[in-house]
Design a protein around this motif. Sequence first.
Motif, mmCIF file in Angstrom:
data_model
loop_
_atom_site.group_PDB
_atom_site.id
_atom_site.type_symbol
_atom_site.label_atom_id
_atom_site.label_comp_id
_atom_site.label_asym_id
_atom_site.label_seq_id
_atom_site.Cartn_x
_atom_site.Cartn_y
_atom_site.Cartn_z
ATOM 1 N N VAL A 87 -46.032 -48.387 9.704
ATOM 2 C CA VAL A 87 -44.652 -48.863 9.567
ATOM 3 C C VAL A 87 -44.587 -50.327 9.971
ATOM 4 C CG1 VAL A 87 -42.258 -48.541 10.279
ATOM 5 C CG2 VAL A 87 -43.770 -46.548 10.051
ATOM 6 N N VAL A 141 -43.007 -49.039 4.675
ATOM 7 C CA VAL A 141 -43.972 -48.038 5.128
ATOM 8 C C VAL A 141 -45.164 -48.086 4.183
ATOM 9 C CG1 VAL A 141 -44.422 -45.578 5.442
ATOM 10 C CG2 VAL A 141 -42.208 -46.528 6.095
ATOM 11 N N ARG A 151 -38.647 -48.168 3.667
ATOM 12 C CA ARG A 151 -38.376 -47.180 4.710
ATOM 13 C C ARG A 151 -36.945 -46.676 4.556
ATOM 14 N NH1 ARG A 151 -38.844 -48.477 11.215
ATOM 15 N NH2 ARG A 151 -38.546 -46.321 11.965
ATOM 16 N N ILE A 201 -49.844 -43.187 8.350
ATOM 17 C CA ILE A 201 -48.659 -43.986 8.067
ATOM 18 C C ILE A 201 -48.656 -45.257 8.912
ATOM 19 C CG2 ILE A 201 -46.141 -44.062 8.263
ATOM 20 C CD1 ILE A 201 -47.067 -42.393 5.949
#
Length: 257
Positions: free
Chosen positions: A7, A12, A57, A5
């Motif tokens: 961010v 994301v 997100r 992942i």
Amino acid sequence: MTHDIEVTGTTVTKHYTSWSRDEPAREWTALSVLSRAAPGLTPTPLATSAHWLRMTRVPGHPLTAPLAPAQLAALGDALETLWSAPTEDLEPIDLTPLVERTRTGLQSLATTEGVIAEAASTWLADEPPHLTTRDPVLAHGDPNLANYLWDGVRVRIIDFEDSGQGDRTVELANLVEHLAWRNADPAPLVRRFAPDPRRFQAARRLWSGFWLTLIGPGGPSAHRNPPGTAEAQARRVLRLAAGQPPAAPRPPGCPAR
């Protein structure tokens, strides 16, 4: 780990480390359907390629057991919304590979000793019947508590790489039997959705056997849990095979993955 992942501000980006089941497309399709049918329940998909997906997100923190009544009620609301979404654009989930994988894993465990071997042999001797899709829903496919984000008011859902068109009873059984729920009590959710008892029991037996293959000796998740977890799961398999309710939730502090 099936993904990494990244961010960046309010977005994301999910980088998949495997895609043999077309995970990026599964997640993109599910999030696209839900962004139209249930805005705010899940991330909104923004862009994708063969091996990554960028999305918005969403707020909240992963649920952890035990769950407060308000959290259980909010999770029930989220699941009800999820399972009300249209399914015609989704790839059907075929349980055959899951059954075959479980059968193969239990055949190996049946050659071991003790309660794990007993549970594996019992499951194999009375394999759960084939479960077809009777009540099609948008199936999340991964009901780990970490995939439900609580913001203090509502629950949002993430991680749809295993999603597709599935069966509501099978999905509820998947949730109840997920190892992350051992410290929580899903009974209010079961009462809320009131599945057919026979089909629900069969689906629970399937998922309980699957979990035994994951955390039993030699399983891919055996090293992630404390000693005794596999034996406790074996006893759960035996109780379900006998038509008995599994033991009460474990005290907090016992990890499960």
